[in-house]
Design an enzyme around this catalytic site. Sequence first.
Site, PDB file in Angstrom:
ATOM      1  N   GLY A 140       2.213   2.037  10.748  1.00 39.70           N
ATOM      2  CA  GLY A 140       3.141   3.160  10.612  1.00 39.70           C
ATOM      3  C   GLY A 140       3.776   3.597  11.922  1.00 39.70           C
ATOM      4  N   SER A 169       3.408  -2.367  10.400  1.00 34.32           N
ATOM      5  CA  SER A 169       4.867  -2.334  10.619  1.00 34.32           C
ATOM      6  C   SER A 169       5.560  -3.658  10.300  1.00 34.32           C
ATOM      7  CB  SER A 169       5.170  -1.877  12.048  1.00 34.32           C
ATOM      8  OG  SER A 169       4.674  -0.575  12.271  1.00 34.32           O
ATOM      9  N   GLU A 222      -5.454  -5.344  10.482  1.00 31.98           N
ATOM     10  CA  GLU A 222      -4.456  -4.298  10.684  1.00 31.98           C
ATOM     11  C   GLU A 222      -4.758  -3.557  11.985  1.00 31.98           C
ATOM     12  OE1 GLU A 222      -2.472  -3.044   6.770  1.00 31.98           O
ATOM     13  OE2 GLU A 222      -4.229  -1.805   7.069  1.00 31.98           O
ATOM     14  N   ASN A 242       0.867  -1.180   0.000  1.00 32.25           N
ATOM     15  CA  ASN A 242       0.000   0.000   0.000  1.00 32.25           C
ATOM     16  C   ASN A 242       0.900   1.225   0.000  1.00 32.25           C
ATOM     17  OD1 ASN A 242      -1.801   2.045   0.496  1.00 32.25           O
ATOM     18  ND2 ASN A 242      -2.267   1.441   2.605  1.00 32.25           N
ATOM     19  N   TRP A 243       1.027   1.835  -1.153  1.00 26.63           N
ATOM     20  CA  TRP A 243       1.971   2.954  -1.271  1.00 26.63           C
ATOM     21  C   TRP A 243       1.441   4.241  -0.639  1.00 26.63           C
ATOM     22  CZ3 TRP A 243       4.285   2.872  -6.946  1.00 26.63           C
ATOM     23  CH2 TRP A 243       5.009   1.688  -7.115  1.00 26.63           C
ATOM     24  N   LYS A 244       0.161   4.255  -0.322  1.00 27.45           N
ATOM     25  CA  LYS A 244      -0.471   5.459   0.250  1.00 27.45           C
ATOM     26  C   LYS A 244      -0.196   6.660  -0.675  1.00 27.45           C
ATOM     27  CE  LYS A 244       0.200   3.359   4.709  1.00 27.45           C
ATOM     28  NZ  LYS A 244       0.140   3.499   6.146  1.00 27.45           N
ATOM     29  N   HIS A 303      -9.390   0.836   4.864  1.00 25.14           N
ATOM     30  CA  HIS A 303      -8.121   1.053   5.566  1.00 25.14           C
ATOM     31  C   HIS A 303      -8.362   2.021   6.733  1.00 25.14           C
ATOM     32  CE1 HIS A 303      -4.027   2.374   6.368  1.00 25.14           C
ATOM     33  NE2 HIS A 303      -3.639   1.260   5.775  1.00 25.14           N
ATOM     34  N   GLY A 362       2.795  -1.203   4.318  1.00 25.62           N
ATOM     35  CA  GLY A 362       2.812   0.231   4.034  1.00 25.62           C
ATOM     36  C   GLY A 362       4.239   0.700   3.802  1.00 25.62           C
ATOM     37  N   GLY A 363       4.836   1.276   4.836  1.00 24.40           N
ATOM     38  CA  GLY A 363       6.164   1.896   4.716  1.00 24.40           C
ATOM     39  C   GLY A 363       7.195   1.043   4.003  1.00 24.40           C
ATOM     40  N   GLU A 396      -6.748   4.446   7.840  1.00 18.68           N
ATOM     41  CA  GLU A 396      -6.525   5.872   7.562  1.00 18.68           C
ATOM     42  C   GLU A 396      -7.750   6.478   6.887  1.00 18.68           C
ATOM     43  OE1 GLU A 396      -2.783   5.487   5.510  1.00 18.68           O
ATOM     44  OE2 GLU A 396      -1.861   4.883   7.403  1.00 18.68           O
TER      45      GLU A 396
HETATM   46  C1  PEP Z   1      -0.751  -0.074   6.008  1.00 21.06           C
HETATM   47  O1  PEP Z   1      -0.841   1.109   5.745  1.00 21.06           O
HETATM   48  O2  PEP Z   1      -1.610  -0.854   5.576  1.00 21.06           O
HETATM   49  C2  PEP Z   1       0.364  -0.520   6.823  1.00 21.06           C
HETATM   50  C3  PEP Z   1       0.335  -1.733   7.289  1.00 21.06           C
HETATM   51  O3  PEP Z   1       1.373   0.377   7.039  1.00 21.06           O
HETATM   52  P1  PEP Z   1       2.807   0.077   7.708  1.00 21.06           P
HETATM   53  O4  PEP Z   1       3.325  -1.184   7.105  1.00 21.06           O
HETATM   54  O5  PEP Z   1       3.633   1.266   7.377  1.00 21.06           O
HETATM   55  O6  PEP Z   1       2.564  -0.084   9.170  1.00 21.06           O
END
Ligand code: PEP
Length: 256
Positions: A176, A216, A170, A11-13, A98, A237-238, A100
Site C-alpha cells: 500500500g 504495490s 509481501e 485482497n479487497w481488505k 497478512h 491489494g489496492g 496488517e
Molecule cells: C496486500 O494487501 O496484500 C497488498 C499487496 O496491498 P497493495 O497491493 O495495495 O500493496
Amino acid sequence: MSERKPIVAGNWKMHNDRNETRTLIRQIIQNGKNLGQNCEVIIAPPFTSIACAAKEIENSAIKLGGQNIFWEDKGAFTGEISGPMLKEIGCTHVIIGHSERRQYFGETDETVNKKIGSAIKHGLIPIFCMGETLIERETGQTFEVLKSQLVKGLKSLKVQNPVDFVMAYEPVWAIGTGKTASPEQAQEAHAFLRRELALLWGDKFAAETRILYGGSVKPGNAKDLIGQTDIDGGLIGGASLNAEDFLGIIEQGTGF
Ligand code: PEP
C-alpha cells in the site's frame, strides 16, 4: 516455463459493500478474456460481501477467499469466523498472516500457525503471508525474519498436495505504499522461501508450491515481477479494487 499454474488473488481488505461487490465482479467477468483458464483468479472480499460475491461468481472461474479465519470451529469467540463458516459460504482459500493483521490485530507466528492448521483441517487453501519490515530489511534481517515466520507458521503441520497450499512474500514496506520490491529483490526472497520450504516439506513439494508476490503490484510492474522464476503470481491489494487494473495485472503478469 514453470508447471506451477499462476495465481492472481485480490485482497479487497475493508472495501466494497454489496453493491460495489456486484459491480466490480461483473466488470471483471465481462472484460476478462478466458478468465481462469491459465491463471487461477481469487478474490477475497470483506466478510459482509462474501455471500453476495459467491452468488455473482457462480458459473465463472473466479474463486473466493476469506481474509481471516479463527482456529476454533465454533464457540464463544465474539467477532470471529471459523473454517466451516468460510467453507459453507463458498470460500476455497483464506489469507492468513497478512502484515496488517500482524500489525494491527496482534497476529503472531503462533496464531498464524493455528489458523493455517485450521484451514488445512477444513479443506481451505491457506495463502500464507510473510514479509519483513523496512527496518528489518535495512538492518540485514530479511532472511532471518522470513525463515522464522515460515518455520513457526508451519510448525507441526503438513499439507499433502502442493496445489492445496499457497505462500505469499509481501515485504511490509511495499504494501500500500507505492514502493515495490525490485524484481531481483523479490526473486531472491521467493527463492529463499522455496529453499526453506524444501527443508521442511521436501524438494518436490517446494518445487510445486505457488509463491505469490504482494506489494504495490500494478499492471505496469506485473510482468517484471511475476515473470521471475520463483514468482508464481500476485497477491494484490489496492489494484484489485479496479477491474481494469486487476485484469491488467492478470494479463501482464501471466500473459493470459
Ligand atoms: C496486500 O494487501 O496484500 C497488498 C499487496 O496491498 P497493495 O497491493 O495495495 O500493496
